[in-house]
Design a protein around this motif. Structure first.
Motif, PDB file in Angstrom:
ATOM      1  N   LYS A 206       0.824  -1.214   0.000  1.00  0.00           N
ATOM      2  CA  LYS A 206       0.000   0.000   0.000  1.00  0.00           C
ATOM      3  C   LYS A 206       0.856   1.261   0.000  1.00  0.00           C
ATOM      4  N   GLY A 207       2.180   1.082  -0.063  1.00  0.00           N
ATOM      5  CA  GLY A 207       3.065   2.242  -0.003  1.00  0.00           C
ATOM      6  C   GLY A 207       3.341   2.720   1.404  1.00  0.00           C
ATOM      7  N   VAL A 208       3.004   1.873   2.396  1.00  0.00           N
ATOM      8  CA  VAL A 208       3.207   2.229   3.806  1.00  0.00           C
ATOM      9  C   VAL A 208       4.509   1.575   4.254  1.00  0.00           C
ATOM     10  N   THR A 209       5.581   2.348   4.268  1.00  0.00           N
ATOM     11  CA  THR A 209       6.911   1.822   4.558  1.00  0.00           C
ATOM     12  C   THR A 209       7.542   2.569   5.728  1.00  0.00           C
ATOM     13  N   PRO A 210       8.540   1.962   6.381  1.00  0.00           N
ATOM     14  CA  PRO A 210       9.065   2.532   7.635  1.00  0.00           C
ATOM     15  C   PRO A 210       9.665   3.923   7.527  1.00  0.00           C
ATOM     16  N   GLU A 211      10.172   4.301   6.362  1.00  0.00           N
ATOM     17  CA  GLU A 211      10.810   5.622   6.267  1.00  0.00           C
ATOM     18  C   GLU A 211       9.798   6.759   6.129  1.00  0.00           C
ATOM     19  N   LYS A 212       8.513   6.411   6.005  1.00  0.00           N
ATOM     20  CA  LYS A 212       7.493   7.443   5.826  1.00  0.00           C
ATOM     21  C   LYS A 212       6.830   7.822   7.150  1.00  0.00           C
ATOM     22  N   HIS A 213       6.303   9.032   7.170  1.00  0.00           N
ATOM     23  CA  HIS A 213       5.440   9.450   8.270  1.00  0.00           C
ATOM     24  C   HIS A 213       4.055   8.889   7.991  1.00  0.00           C
ATOM     25  N   VAL A 214       3.593   7.967   8.828  1.00  0.00           N
ATOM     26  CA  VAL A 214       2.312   7.300   8.623  1.00  0.00           C
ATOM     27  C   VAL A 214       1.258   7.987   9.486  1.00  0.00           C
ATOM     28  N   VAL A 215       0.158   8.410   8.854  1.00  0.00           N
ATOM     29  CA  VAL A 215      -0.940   9.069   9.553  1.00  0.00           C
ATOM     30  C   VAL A 215      -2.187   8.209   9.390  1.00  0.00           C
ATOM     31  N   LEU A 216      -2.710   7.692  10.490  1.00  0.00           N
ATOM     32  CA  LEU A 216      -3.864   6.807  10.479  1.00  0.00           C
ATOM     33  C   LEU A 216      -5.145   7.560  10.814  1.00  0.00           C
ATOM     34  N   TYR A 217      -6.248   7.114  10.209  1.00  0.00           N
ATOM     35  CA  TYR A 217      -7.552   7.598  10.648  1.00  0.00           C
ATOM     36  C   TYR A 217      -8.594   6.520  10.406  1.00  0.00           C
ATOM     37  N   CYS A 218      -9.750   6.660  11.042  1.00  0.00           N
ATOM     38  CA  CYS A 218     -10.829   5.681  10.949  1.00  0.00           C
ATOM     39  C   CYS A 218     -12.092   6.363  11.448  1.00  0.00           C
ATOM     40  N   ASN A 219     -13.155   5.587  11.658  1.00  0.00           N
ATOM     41  CA  ASN A 219     -14.317   6.113  12.369  1.00  0.00           C
ATOM     42  C   ASN A 219     -14.528   5.399  13.694  1.00  0.00           C
ATOM     43  N   THR A 220     -13.614   4.519  14.068  1.00  0.00           N
ATOM     44  CA  THR A 220     -13.624   3.914  15.397  1.00  0.00           C
ATOM     45  C   THR A 220     -12.203   3.906  15.950  1.00  0.00           C
ATOM     46  N   ALA A 221     -12.066   4.273  17.193  1.00  0.00           N
ATOM     47  CA  ALA A 221     -10.741   4.371  17.807  1.00  0.00           C
ATOM     48  C   ALA A 221     -10.057   3.021  17.916  1.00  0.00           C
ATOM     49  N   ARG A 222     -10.834   1.955  18.073  1.00  0.00           N
ATOM     50  CA  ARG A 222     -10.204   0.651  18.265  1.00  0.00           C
ATOM     51  C   ARG A 222      -9.485   0.179  17.003  1.00  0.00           C
ATOM     52  N   ARG A 223     -10.055   0.460  15.815  1.00  0.00           N
ATOM     53  CA  ARG A 223      -9.416   0.006  14.581  1.00  0.00           C
ATOM     54  C   ARG A 223      -8.123   0.778  14.316  1.00  0.00           C
ATOM     55  N   ILE A 224      -8.137   2.076  14.579  1.00  0.00           N
ATOM     56  CA  ILE A 224      -6.891   2.836  14.467  1.00  0.00           C
ATOM     57  C   ILE A 224      -5.862   2.257  15.430  1.00  0.00           C
ATOM     58  N   SER A 225      -6.300   1.964  16.644  1.00  0.00           N
ATOM     59  CA  SER A 225      -5.379   1.504  17.681  1.00  0.00           C
ATOM     60  C   SER A 225      -4.722   0.191  17.300  1.00  0.00           C
ATOM     61  N   HIS A 226      -5.490  -0.722  16.731  1.00  0.00           N
ATOM     62  CA  HIS A 226      -4.911  -2.008  16.347  1.00  0.00           C
ATOM     63  C   HIS A 226      -3.821  -1.809  15.295  1.00  0.00           C
ATOM     64  N   THR A 227      -4.103  -1.006  14.274  1.00  0.00           N
ATOM     65  CA  THR A 227      -3.108  -0.764  13.231  1.00  0.00           C
ATOM     66  C   THR A 227      -1.892  -0.041  13.794  1.00  0.00           C
ATOM     67  N   PHE A 228      -2.126   0.895  14.710  1.00  0.00           N
ATOM     68  CA  PHE A 228      -1.021   1.608  15.344  1.00  0.00           C
ATOM     69  C   PHE A 228      -0.105   0.628  16.083  1.00  0.00           C
ATOM     70  N   VAL A 229      -0.685  -0.268  16.862  1.00  0.00           N
ATOM     71  CA  VAL A 229       0.108  -1.248  17.615  1.00  0.00           C
ATOM     72  C   VAL A 229       0.904  -2.140  16.661  1.00  0.00           C
ATOM     73  N   VAL A 230       0.260  -2.579  15.578  1.00  0.00           N
ATOM     74  CA  VAL A 230       0.949  -3.442  14.617  1.00  0.00           C
ATOM     75  C   VAL A 230       2.132  -2.714  13.977  1.00  0.00           C
ATOM     76  N   LEU A 231       1.953  -1.449  13.637  1.00  0.00           N
ATOM     77  CA  LEU A 231       3.049  -0.684  13.038  1.00  0.00           C
ATOM     78  C   LEU A 231       4.197  -0.501  14.018  1.00  0.00           C
ATOM     79  N   ARG A 232       3.885  -0.300  15.283  1.00  0.00           N
ATOM     80  CA  ARG A 232       4.953  -0.196  16.280  1.00  0.00           C
ATOM     81  C   ARG A 232       5.679  -1.531  16.421  1.00  0.00           C
ATOM     82  N   TRP A 233       4.944  -2.627  16.342  1.00  0.00           N
ATOM     83  CA  TRP A 233       5.526  -3.980  16.386  1.00  0.00           C
ATOM     84  C   TRP A 233       6.473  -4.197  15.218  1.00  0.00           C
TER      85      TRP A 233
END
Length: 263
Positions: A206-233
């Motif tokens: 999807k073009g989401v790679t570690p050298e980029k600034h990744v900005v997440l959004y959704c309409n539920t906080a839990r879905r953003i949170s899951h993706t955020f945790v995975v990216l930190r992992w």
């Protein structure tokens, strides 16, 4: 929160009796009591910490501190959270803790259904010694504003990620955003994450790679949170998220695009 944020069932089984480790079950109380839970886990139902404060999806600081203190958790405790929905609700608990200054946070890879296939379960709530939880917000927060998201649209090294389902994305999304449904990284059979290489490949496609600034959004906080945790992992160093809704985005006279991700 770093690359050790996600832990295996084997890791949890080996560490759950450590006095500085508290396992948090974020399911409803009837599930915790009636279906069973990881032995020794305390129950903090999702509805007890979802929104309600002046900051949208975050609970008021005092309520959060009381909630954790009552369950024997202070700001130095090693916390491992789980749910029975692939970790998406548990991830929200962990991100809330992160935003309020907690560092030692972990998500169980898989969920309760996966745990109970091969590990002991219990129905008795543990005896807990209440403590005092001190909120100390970090100097740098991953939370960003509408203005920050708008700026990222023009940032050469940024990528905006919509974590909703493809049909939601097609109805309207922030211009230039790519779509990555949080469930794409979940293995339905194991109920945990796909292996690290596969997950990294999904983001990279999807073009989401570690050298980029990744900005997440959704309409539920839990879905953003899951993706955020995975990216930190995965070790992504620069991940932000916007918790406002697209309704707020439009109300601020910001544009939307429509169409499928592959158009």
């Amino acid at each position: 929160m770093d690359e050790d944020v996600i832990v295996s069932a084997e890791w949890l089984d080996a560490h759950r009796e450590d006095p500085n480790v508290v396992v948090v079950d974020v399911r409803d109380a009837w599930e915790y009591d009636g279906i069973g839970h990881v032995p020794g886990a305390v129950n903090v139902p999702f509805d007890a910490f979802r929104g309600g404060g002046e900051e949208g999806m975050l609970p008021p600081e005092g309520e959060w501190a009381a909630l954790l203190g009552e369950r024997g958790i202070d700001e130095t405790t090693t916390v491992v959270a789980y749910d029975d929905t692939h970790g998406v609700f548990a991830a929200r608990f962990l991100v809330t803790a992160l935003l309020y200054g907690h560092d030692d946070l972990h998500l169980l890879d898989g969920d309760y259904s996966a745990w109970m296939r091969e590990h002991e379960t219990g129905t008795e709530a543990p005896e807990v010694e209440e403590t005092t939880y001190a909120v100390e917000r970090p100097a740098d927060s991953p939370l960003v504003t509408i203005e920050d998201v708008a700026a990222a649209m023009d940032e050469e090294n940024a990528v905006i990620v919509d974590t909703r389902e493809p049909a939601e994305y097609a109805e309207g999304h922030i211009p230039s955003a790519v779509n990555l449904d949080w469930k794409e990284v979940v293995d339905e059979e194991t109920r945990g994450l796909k292996d690290r290489e596969a997950v990294a490949g999904i983001f990279a496609s999807k073009g989401v790679t570690p050298e980029k600034h990744v900005v997440l959004y959704c309409n539920t906080a839990r879905r953003i949170s899951h993706t955020f945790v995975v990216l930190r992992w995965l070790g992504y160093p620069n991940v932000s998220f916007y918790e406002g809704s697209l309704t707020e985005w439009k109300a601020a006279d910001r544009p939307l695009e429509s169409g499928d991700a592959d158009d």
